[in-house]
Scaffold this active site. Structure first.
Site, PDB file in Angstrom:
ATOM      1  N   LYS A 115      15.495  47.026  23.701  1.00  0.00           N
ATOM      2  CA  LYS A 115      16.542  46.363  24.480  1.00  0.00           C
ATOM      3  C   LYS A 115      16.514  46.769  25.945  1.00  0.00           C
ATOM      4  O   LYS A 115      16.730  45.941  26.834  1.00  0.00           O
ATOM      5  CB  LYS A 115      17.921  46.644  23.861  1.00  0.00           C
ATOM      6  CG  LYS A 115      18.130  45.955  22.528  1.00  0.00           C
ATOM      7  CD  LYS A 115      19.510  46.228  21.955  1.00  0.00           C
ATOM      8  CE  LYS A 115      19.696  45.499  20.639  1.00  0.00           C
ATOM      9  NZ  LYS A 115      21.027  45.753  20.041  1.00  0.00           N
ATOM     10  N   LYS A 198      11.863  35.927  14.756  1.00  0.00           N
ATOM     11  CA  LYS A 198      13.072  35.877  13.933  1.00  0.00           C
ATOM     12  C   LYS A 198      14.118  34.983  14.590  1.00  0.00           C
ATOM     13  O   LYS A 198      14.286  34.993  15.812  1.00  0.00           O
ATOM     14  CB  LYS A 198      13.629  37.302  13.773  1.00  0.00           C
ATOM     15  CG  LYS A 198      14.744  37.452  12.765  1.00  0.00           C
ATOM     16  CD  LYS A 198      15.115  38.932  12.633  1.00  0.00           C
ATOM     17  CE  LYS A 198      16.267  39.126  11.655  1.00  0.00           C
ATOM     18  NZ  LYS A 198      16.635  40.558  11.521  1.00  0.00           N
ATOM     19  N   LYS A 201      20.309  34.211  18.154  1.00  0.00           N
ATOM     20  CA  LYS A 201      21.182  33.510  19.096  1.00  0.00           C
ATOM     21  C   LYS A 201      20.619  33.558  20.517  1.00  0.00           C
ATOM     22  O   LYS A 201      20.949  32.724  21.357  1.00  0.00           O
ATOM     23  CB  LYS A 201      22.585  34.122  19.079  1.00  0.00           C
ATOM     24  CG  LYS A 201      22.636  35.549  19.592  1.00  0.00           C
ATOM     25  CD  LYS A 201      23.999  36.149  19.506  1.00  0.00           C
ATOM     26  CE  LYS A 201      24.020  37.558  20.084  1.00  0.00           C
ATOM     27  NZ  LYS A 201      23.101  38.484  19.411  1.00  0.00           N
TER      28      LYS A 201
END
Length: 334
Positions: A115, A198, A201
């Protein structure tokens, strides 16, 4: 009579609508685990604020996530369903766990690396760095026996096990050492436009959002990327797009994927896409209707949240008090 094992899991309120991958990969399994387990499920809003959020939007998304968990089939009268920030013991035990975690140990958590690399290390907060340790507290504060997770979350459960054992060895038996419940048959749903990634959103063009109108859902599935062949077969390596559609259809209709394949002998991708779209819409329409019903009665939703957090705190407060006592902290008023 033996006590049923306790399981715990959570979902972040970082998007309005759950996408199909959330449901088939996680929440659907929560529903099944209600049978035969003492289930604790939560909306992990404290984890959501490791990145900047719009306050009004976050507030709406917390309510919406809670409603969607119920609409998916989690029964708040059977399971303990609550909002993480309503139980302050999470943050309190989180600090205790931080104090017994090595810096190098925390630095090795792969999700922080991923991240922070995506967002730039200068924009990564200390909260993002330490959130796996709060996740440890989420699990330990309820003395959970098992944590249903995907393979990509196994590292977090291993950290939980390590810290539970470390605390127990230093201060005496305090925490249940949980196991990762890696459910092999849990469907992993991939992006419709990039079936090697995958469904997420963060890539909305390839995701199916369950609160969208049926026409939007159908269009999204019918535009899914496949390949230049015509044969419908399950082959994730060479036919990831087709295999993803087969997985979605098989999971929603509770059938083995290889059984589904036999339905398409002599048929093309159009038939598979149409049937998959119909199956998703058949689930999504009543799901969305139930969410609208729950959201239209904010007082009842608030009552359920309050009731759930009270049940959760009965366990969490006892665990925290025991941990504080083991550490040598003095109880308030004592």
């Amino acid at each position: 009579m033996s006590t049923p094992p306790r399981v715990l899991s959570g979902i972040q309120p970082t998007a309005g609508s759950f996408q199909l991958g959330n449901y088939l990969g996680a929440v659907r399994n929560w529903v099944a685990l209600q049978e035969g387990n003492d289930a604790y499920y939560m909306v992990v809003d404290l984890h959501a604020i490791t990145v900047e959020q719009d306050p009004a939007e976050l507030r709406d998304n917390i309510r919406l996530a809670y409603a969607q968990i119920i609409a998916a089939g989690v029964d708040p009268s059977t399971s303990t369903l609550f909002v993480q920030s309503h139980v302050p013991e999470h943050a309190q035990l989180g600090w205790v766990m931080q104090c017994i975690t090595g810096f190098g140990e925390a630095s090795r958590m792969t999700q922080f690396k991923d991240k922070s690399a995506r967002n730039g290390s200068d924009h990564a907060s200390v909260g993002l760095f330490t959130y796996p340790i709060l996740q440890v507290a989420d699990i330990l504060v309820y003395q959970a026996d098992g944590v249903p997770v995907g393979e990509d979350q196994r590292q977090h459960v291993e950290l939980t096990r390590d810290l539970a054992q470390r605390f127990n060895n230093r201060y005496g038996p305090t925490f249940t050492v949980p196991k990762a419940l890696i459910v092999k048959e849990t469907a992993k749903i991939f992006d419709l436009q990039d079936p090697t990634a995958k469904m997420s959103k963060s890539m909305p063009h390839g995701a199916v959002f369950l609160l969208d109108d049926p026409e939007v859902i159908t269009k999204r599935i019918k535009s899914a990327v496949t390949d230049s062949e015509t044969e419908v077969r399950f082959d994730p390596e060479s036919k990831p797009g087709v295999s993803n559609l087969l997985t979605i259809l098989a999971t929603l209709t509770d059938r083995d994927v290889h059984t589904v394949v036999t339905d398409y002998d002599g048929k093309g991708y159009g038939a598979l896409k149409s049937d998959t779209a119909d199956a998703v819409v058949e689930f999504a329409e009543p799901f969305a209707a139930r969410v609208r019903e729950l959201m239209s009665d904010p007082a009842e939703l608030h009552r359920l949240m309050t009731e759930g957090s009270a049940k959760a705190r009965e366990v969490a407060s006892h665990t925290l008090a025991t941990a504080y006592d083991r550490l040598g902290l003095i109880a308030a008023g004592g």
